[in-house]
Design a protein around this motif. Structure first.
Motif, PDB file in Angstrom:
ATOM      1  N   ASP A 222       0.917  -0.854   0.280  1.00  0.00           N
ATOM      2  CA  ASP A 222      -0.172   0.018  -0.102  1.00  0.00           C
ATOM      3  C   ASP A 222       0.912   1.289   0.172  1.00  0.00           C
ATOM      4  O   ASP A 222       1.077   1.198   0.774  1.00  0.00           O
ATOM      5  CB  ASP A 222      -1.127  -0.272   1.204  1.00  0.00           C
ATOM      6  N   LEU A 223       0.763   1.801  -1.397  1.00  0.00           N
ATOM      7  CA  LEU A 223       1.881   3.254  -1.425  1.00  0.00           C
ATOM      8  C   LEU A 223       1.071   4.377  -1.191  1.00  0.00           C
ATOM      9  O   LEU A 223      -0.578   4.255  -1.945  1.00  0.00           O
ATOM     10  CB  LEU A 223       2.863   3.238  -2.516  1.00  0.00           C
ATOM     11  N   ILE A 231       4.745   6.989   2.240  1.00  0.00           N
ATOM     12  CA  ILE A 231       4.384   5.515   2.621  1.00  0.00           C
ATOM     13  C   ILE A 231       4.127   4.471   1.989  1.00  0.00           C
ATOM     14  O   ILE A 231       3.710   3.957   1.416  1.00  0.00           O
ATOM     15  CB  ILE A 231       3.751   6.233   4.181  1.00  0.00           C
ATOM     16  N   LEU A 232       5.214   3.686   2.395  1.00  0.00           N
ATOM     17  CA  LEU A 232       4.940   1.659   1.754  1.00  0.00           C
ATOM     18  C   LEU A 232       4.451   1.228   2.747  1.00  0.00           C
ATOM     19  O   LEU A 232       5.751   0.437   2.943  1.00  0.00           O
ATOM     20  CB  LEU A 232       5.878   1.285   1.058  1.00  0.00           C
ATOM     21  N   TYR A 254       6.277  -0.632   7.791  1.00  0.00           N
ATOM     22  CA  TYR A 254       6.274   0.186   6.479  1.00  0.00           C
ATOM     23  C   TYR A 254       8.100   0.804   5.961  1.00  0.00           C
ATOM     24  O   TYR A 254       8.768   0.605   7.236  1.00  0.00           O
ATOM     25  CB  TYR A 254       5.745   1.642   6.792  1.00  0.00           C
ATOM     26  N   VAL A 255       8.114   1.464   5.169  1.00  0.00           N
ATOM     27  CA  VAL A 255       9.189   2.350   4.913  1.00  0.00           C
ATOM     28  C   VAL A 255       8.532   3.423   4.468  1.00  0.00           C
ATOM     29  O   VAL A 255       7.554   3.945   4.132  1.00  0.00           O
ATOM     30  CB  VAL A 255      10.441   1.513   3.723  1.00  0.00           C
ATOM     31  N   VAL A 256       9.957   4.928   4.636  1.00  0.00           N
ATOM     32  CA  VAL A 256       8.860   6.242   4.496  1.00  0.00           C
ATOM     33  C   VAL A 256      10.724   6.731   3.618  1.00  0.00           C
ATOM     34  O   VAL A 256      11.313   6.382   3.039  1.00  0.00           O
ATOM     35  CB  VAL A 256       9.963   7.055   5.621  1.00  0.00           C
ATOM     36  N   GLY A 257       9.626   6.721   2.501  1.00  0.00           N
ATOM     37  CA  GLY A 257      10.903   7.469   1.373  1.00  0.00           C
ATOM     38  C   GLY A 257       9.518   9.204   0.427  1.00  0.00           C
ATOM     39  O   GLY A 257       8.946   9.409   0.645  1.00  0.00           O
ATOM     40  N   GLU A 258      10.664   8.806  -0.542  1.00  0.00           N
ATOM     41  CA  GLU A 258       9.887   9.496  -1.812  1.00  0.00           C
ATOM     42  C   GLU A 258       9.764   8.224  -3.420  1.00  0.00           C
ATOM     43  O   GLU A 258      10.240   8.145  -3.278  1.00  0.00           O
ATOM     44  CB  GLU A 258      11.045  11.138  -1.876  1.00  0.00           C
ATOM     45  N   PHE A 259       8.039   9.002  -3.661  1.00  0.00           N
ATOM     46  CA  PHE A 259       8.207   7.673  -4.871  1.00  0.00           C
ATOM     47  C   PHE A 259       8.296   9.231  -5.884  1.00  0.00           C
ATOM     48  O   PHE A 259       7.530  10.832  -6.123  1.00  0.00           O
ATOM     49  CB  PHE A 259       6.674   7.215  -4.541  1.00  0.00           C
ATOM     50  N   ASP A 260       8.461   8.853  -6.938  1.00  0.00           N
ATOM     51  CA  ASP A 260       8.631   9.435  -7.926  1.00  0.00           C
ATOM     52  C   ASP A 260       7.822   8.731  -9.206  1.00  0.00           C
ATOM     53  O   ASP A 260       8.456   8.142 -10.027  1.00  0.00           O
ATOM     54  CB  ASP A 260      10.432   9.645  -8.583  1.00  0.00           C
TER      55      ASP A 260
END
Length: 481
Positions: A222-223, A231-232, A254-260
Motif C-alpha cells: 500500500d503506497l 509511505i509504503l 512500512y518504510v518512509v521515502g519519496e516516490f517519483d
C-alpha cells in the motif's frame, strides 16, 4: 451467473445454520468487525464513496480454515455502526476458481472499481495468478470484467494483492510479489484508463537496496502520501527474529521515502514494524472525504496456530482491528483511534488520580470485558508499572530497562508469552478491551500492541501495580453494544 448465485446461497445458508452457535461463543467480540460464520482475514477494497465507507474482507464462509475465498462486505456511514452486506465477490469464474484473493478499490466516474487477485490451482497445486477487475455502481453488486494483468516476467506465481491509486493523470498499481530467485518484492504498474496496465518494475525489495535480503515474499503493499512523505506499507514473510523485532511468524510494517511518479523510482529508509503485538497483519488504508489516512488491519497473522484457536468450536475465527488514523510525527508513522470511536462510550466515565507504592490494586468501577481506558500523566520514578487485564493479558513498563512488554497466556499451551518494544518514556496509554481482544496505543500512537486474549470468561478484573512508586490518572468508559 448460475454458479455465482449458487455460491451466494450456500454462504447465506451457512450463516443461518450456524448463527445461534456463533453467538454462544463467550469470546465473541462486542464492537469489532467479525465474520458472521467461518474465517475472516485481510481487509480489502477499503473506500469511502457517497458518504458510505465500504470495507470488504477475505472470507471463507464454509469452514474456519483457508480455501477459495469470497469477498465479504461491511458498510457504514460513521465507521462505528456497521451493516453486514451481501457477498461482494464469489470465486465463480475460471480465473478465480480457487479464490477471489485480496485487493483494493478506487472510485472512478461515480463507481467503485475493485481490483483483486484471481487465484487458480491445478490438481498438482501449481498456481496461476491474475489481477482482475470488478465494477459496482452501488458498492454491493459487482460486474466482473475478468483479468487485466497477467504475470510479468521475473516473478513466481506468488504475485497478488493489487493496491491502486491515482496520481496526477496516471493510475498506479503496486502488487505483492516474489521474484524468481525467491526474494520478496513490490511490483509497480501504471495505466491511463484502469484497463490497460504496463509493468514498470520493482519499486522495493527484489534483492536490492535496503530491502535486499528481506524475506521471500511481500504481501498486501500500500503506497500513499502522508504529511509530505510517501509511505509504503507491506507485510514481509520470511524474516528472522532480531532482538525484540520480528517475533511473529510474519510481520507488517512500512518504510518512509519519496516516490517519483515519472520514473517509478522509490527511495526509502529502513523497515519499521507498525504494531508490536501478537495479532496484526495485512493492513490496508484509504483516504476519506475529511482528508484522513485511515487504516484497518487483520487481527491475526497467517500460519500462526489457527488450528488451536479457541473460537473454532463455535464455527468462526478472526476479526478486524479498530479503524485507526495515521499521522507522521518526527519521521515515524503514529496510529491513533479515530475520533468517531468516542460514540461507543457510555455516558458515565469513572476517573481516579492514583498513587501506588509497592502494591497491586483494583479500583472501584474500573473493570469490565468491553471497556475503554485512558491512563495519562504517568509518573514512575523507578522500578516498573503494570496493568493486568483479567487473567488474559498484562502490560508492564520498566523504567530502568526502558522497555514496554505485553504478556498473555498462550491459547496453544497455556504458557506466558510476550512481545516487547523499547520505549524511552511512558506518558500515556489508550487501551480498548473487547472480550477477547486488546488494542494498546502508547504515547499518543507512538507504538501500538494489538492482540487477541482469551481470559477466563467470567473474569473482568483490571488491576494496577507498581514495584516502587507510580502516580497516574485513569479514565474508564464502558463500551455500549
Amino acid at each position: 451467473m448460475i454458479k455465482d448465485n449458487q455460491l451466494r446461497q450456500e454462504a447465506f445458508t451457512e450463516i443461518e445454520k450456524n448463527k445461534d452457535l456463533v453467538m454462544q461463543d463467550p469470546y465473541r467480540l462486542t464492537y469489532h468487525l467479525m465474520p458472521p460464520v467461518g474465517l475472516l482475514n485481510d481487509p480489502n477494497g477499503f473506500i469511502q464513496m457517497n458518504g458510505v465507507y465500504h470495507l470488504y474482507y477475505q472470507w471463507m464462509p464454509f469452514k474456519t480454515g483457508h480455501g477459495a475465498k469470497f469477498w465479504g462486505h461491511y458498510s457504514s456511514k460513521d465507521l462505528v455502526n456497521w451493516n453486514h452486506e451481501d457477498v461482494a465477490l464469489t470465486p465463480s469464474e475460471w480465473y478465480e476458481k480457487n479464490g477471489c484473493y485480496s485487493g483494493s478499490a478506487i472510485e472512478h466516474d461515480g463507481k467503485i472499481y475493485a481490483f483483486y487477485t484471481g487465484n487458480v490451482k491445478d490438481e498438482q497445486n501449481n498456481r496461476e495468478t491474475y489481477q482482475c477487475l470488478a465494477i459496482s455502481e452501488d458498492g454491493i453488486n459487482f460486474d466482473k470484467k475478468g483479468p487485466l494483468v497477467y504475470l510479468p516476467e521475473g516473478f513466481t506465481s506468488h504475485f497478488r494483492d493489487p493496491k491502486v491509486w491515482k496520481q496526477n493523470d496516471t493510475y498506479f498499481m503496486v502488487v505483492g510479489a516474489q521474484t524468481n530467485d525467491l526474494k520478496g518484492a513490490v511490483a509497480l504498474l501504471k495505466s491511463k484508463d484502469l484497463f490497460k496496465w504496463n509493468y514498470v518494475g520493482i519499486v522495493a525489495g527484489g534483492g536490492k537496496g535496503k530491502l535486499g535480503e528481506f524475506g521471500y515474499m511481500f504481501e498486501c503493499p500500500d503506497l500513499f502520501h502522508l504529511d509530505g512523505k510517501d509511505i509504503l506499507v507491506f507485510s514481509p514473510q520470511g524474516l528472522e527474529p532480531q532482538g525484540m523485532k520480528y517475533q511473529n511468524v510474519y510481520q507488517a510494517g512500512y518504510v518512509v521515502g519519496e516516490f517519483d511518479p515519472e520514473t517509478g523510482q522509490y527511495l526509502h529508509n529502513d523497515f519499521e514494524e507498525l504494531d508490536r503485538g501478537f495479532d496484526f497483519y495485512a493492513p490496508q488504508t484509504t483516504l476519506d472525504n475529511q482528508g484522513r489516512r485511515l487504516l484497518f488491519g487483520w487481527m491475526s497473522v497467517p500460519d500462526q496456530n489457527e488450528q488451536d484457536h479457541p473460537t473454532i468450536e463455535y464455527k468462526w475465527i478472526h476479526n478486524m482491528t479498530l479503524p485507526r488514523e495515521l499521522k507522521m510525527v518526527g519521521g515515524k508513522v503514529y496510529q491513533v483511534p479515530i475520533e468517531e470511536l468516542k460514540q461507543l462510550r457510555s455516558e458515565e466515565v469513572v476517573s481516579y488520580i492514583v498513587k501506588l507504592t509497592k502494591e497491586s490494586k483494583e479500583l472501584d468501577g474500573i473493570h469490565g470485558k468491553s471497556v475503554e481506558l485512558y491512563i495519562k500523566d504517568i509518573d514512575i520514578t523507578e522500578g516498573w508499572f503494570e496493568i493486568s487485564i483479567s487473567d488474559g493479558g498484562r502490560i508492564v513498563y520498566s523504567v530502568e530497562e526502558k522497555v514496554l512488554t505485553f504478556e498473555r497466556k498462550s491459547y496453544v499451551n497455556g504458557m506466558t508469552e510476550k512481545r516487547q518494544c523499547p520505549l524511552s518514556e511512558l506518558s500515556n496509554l489508550h487501551i480498548y478491551i473487547d472480550t477477547s481482544s486488546v488494542e494498546i496505543f502508547i504515547n499518543d500512537g507512538q507504538e501500538t500492541f494489538t492482540s487477541r486474549i482469551f481470559p477466563t470468561p467470567l473474569n473482568d478484573t483490571i488491576k494496577f501495580g507498581a514495584a516502587k512508586h507510580a502516580r497516574f490518572t485513569v479514565l474508564k468508559w464502558d463500551i455500549m453494544d
